[in-house]
Design an enzyme around this catalytic site. Sequence first.
Site, PDB file in Angstrom:
ATOM      1  N   HIS A  90     -68.574  -0.178  44.795  1.00 16.56           N
ATOM      2  CA  HIS A  90     -67.473  -0.284  43.836  1.00 16.56           C
ATOM      3  C   HIS A  90     -66.545   0.919  43.926  1.00 16.56           C
ATOM      4  O   HIS A  90     -65.315   0.787  44.019  1.00 16.56           O
ATOM      5  CB  HIS A  90     -68.073  -0.418  42.439  1.00 16.56           C
ATOM      6  CG  HIS A  90     -67.109  -0.758  41.362  1.00 16.56           C
ATOM      7  ND1 HIS A  90     -66.390   0.198  40.663  1.00 16.56           N
ATOM      8  CD2 HIS A  90     -66.746  -1.946  40.827  1.00 16.56           C
ATOM      9  CE1 HIS A  90     -65.638  -0.390  39.753  1.00 16.56           C
ATOM     10  NE2 HIS A  90     -65.829  -1.695  39.824  1.00 16.56           N
ATOM     11  N   ASN A 149     -63.533  -7.015  31.948  1.00 13.81           N
ATOM     12  CA  ASN A 149     -63.501  -8.377  32.487  1.00 13.81           C
ATOM     13  C   ASN A 149     -64.069  -9.408  31.523  1.00 13.81           C
ATOM     14  O   ASN A 149     -64.653 -10.404  31.941  1.00 13.81           O
ATOM     15  CB  ASN A 149     -64.287  -8.418  33.805  1.00 13.81           C
ATOM     16  CG  ASN A 149     -63.688  -7.513  34.857  1.00 13.81           C
ATOM     17  OD1 ASN A 149     -62.497  -7.206  34.813  1.00 13.81           O
ATOM     18  ND2 ASN A 149     -64.504  -7.076  35.798  1.00 13.81           N
ATOM     19  N   SER A 168     -61.184  -3.564  37.358  1.00 13.92           N
ATOM     20  CA  SER A 168     -61.575  -2.377  38.125  1.00 13.92           C
ATOM     21  C   SER A 168     -60.663  -2.172  39.327  1.00 13.92           C
ATOM     22  O   SER A 168     -60.459  -1.044  39.774  1.00 13.92           O
ATOM     23  CB  SER A 168     -63.018  -2.520  38.625  1.00 13.92           C
ATOM     24  OG  SER A 168     -63.947  -2.345  37.596  1.00 13.92           O
ATOM     25  N   ASP A 191     -67.163   6.907  39.331  1.00 12.04           N
ATOM     26  CA  ASP A 191     -67.596   5.558  39.674  1.00 12.04           C
ATOM     27  C   ASP A 191     -68.989   5.611  40.296  1.00 12.04           C
ATOM     28  O   ASP A 191     -69.808   6.437  39.908  1.00 12.04           O
ATOM     29  CB  ASP A 191     -66.561   4.931  40.628  1.00 12.04           C
ATOM     30  CG  ASP A 191     -66.406   3.440  40.446  1.00 12.04           C
ATOM     31  OD1 ASP A 191     -67.335   2.717  40.819  1.00 12.04           O
ATOM     32  OD2 ASP A 191     -65.359   2.992  39.945  1.00 12.04           O
TER      33      ASP A 191
END
Length: 548
Positions: free
Chosen positions: A190, A286, A370, A158
């Site tokens: 994130h 998304n 996520s 990530d």
Amino acid sequence: MRIESVDGHTYAIPSDARRLIDQGRLDLRLFDLTTLSRPEYLARQREGLRLIVTYRGERPAARSGLAATDGAEVRRTLRTLNADAVSVPVEDAGGAWQTLTGASGSGTSPGAADPGVDKIWLDAVRRVEPDRSVPGTGAPRARQAGYDGKGATIAVLDSGVDETHPDLAGQEIAEKNFSTSPDTRDRVGHGTHVASIAAGTGAKSGGKYTGVAPGARILDGKVVDDQGDGDDSAVIAGIEWAVQHQADVVNLSLGDPDTPGTDPVEAAVDKLSAETDTLFVVAAGNNGKSGAGSINTPASADSALTVGAVDKEDRLAEFSGVGPRLGDNAIKPDVTAPGVDIAGALAPGSMAAEKGTPVADGYVALSGTSMAAPHASGAAAILMQRHPHWTGQQIKAVLTGTATPGTGYNPFQQGTGRIDLREALRASVIAEPSSLSFGARSRPHAGDRLLNKRLTYRNLGDRPVTLHLSVVGTGPDGKPAPDGFFTVRDRRLTIPARGTAGTSVTVDTRLGGSLDGAYGAYVTATGGGRLVRTAAAVVCLPTDPATA
């Protein structure tokens, strides 16, 4: 040069590239003007053209030839794919093309690849993407039973992980930077949020915001930069590193819009899933508001446990990517997990502080698939603690087979439903494959042949299990599918200890009449306190696109 428009994308394809594209040896995305005009690609143009070149054999001449080409730089070697990630200045791209295609001096005909080259890919950009909980997975009850993921390792590939946050202090066992950023610090926020959902201890909140598997440990692979963007080659390098460090689970809460076929990250996920016991858990993406076919890559990889997002009432999030998968109409996602307004650890000064909603000192709420993926990663870690000898694909099958479907959704929207650790911890029987994708059929359906797929049940336990089978299908209108549209051959099966027993599932698309769209079903097997649910689906099309 030929200009083509397909599905909202504009392609500029040179005449000498068409043959290689048709052979599957040249990535069509290299000529996708729509994708290459996105800001994250334009920002990298000054660094030249980024490619991933896979080779045939150990020492092909094209490999050394490309490295010697003016301006070419081999940025990293990807052993999983027998590939190099290469940067070529735009002004030197012609020389690289000649080397890879053998267009000058090797005797290779125009429009053909050098014999030592397997495929030339775009080194595409991946993004981490929150769209703007834990109790819903059954994790608290698992901890009460003594399972918290102890002994399992979760790799979070990530934007980095802030190990100074109290919830993550002592959780990280190794870190490495694969991005273009100078260090592993999480300036996006994130990765820190994702890691705390999967394996945060909840120390700062007195346990209120404990992650799913606080007993697990974290591998921190930073694969995206401080704007949240990263190359395919960085992601693959991170995947290889995680597997080398014996990660049980690799969490990939990142992606990019999918294209038909297999890209290099999907290829790496599938290859390492087959060669190791590692499970790859990937956010579905998304782009759900775009409708059918909005699953991201690498969530589209066959072997990945692909996770969509639901809210606290098990309603599918409007942003959650849905199937069918582009190209073959396969079922994706595999499952769902909480992904709306999820509280997690905040990396101070990061972008997450601006995008998220503060919920407590040191915590922020974010939404996205996520956030759903690390719920599944933590659940997988708990199952690995419970069954350390199970493979990653067996863990995937258990989580898929014991999920709880939401009301009113088909398999292309939710897979088999929300993960349920309470059921998963009791499971000892899995279905192989974990879902049944029957592809697509075009009208007229009167002459359609029956579609059959074998469904095998594997007993991982020490005692025989007798299962009772049923199938319930729905049509595109949400109403029950016609009688006989989905059928299962056997109503009762006995699976011996450590053995298998099989049946077959049949689809009769002739019964759909003129109602086109997605038909879905769930094959449910119950008995001996066990439950195994398998999603099945087929798409009925109005006409054959090839003949329309």
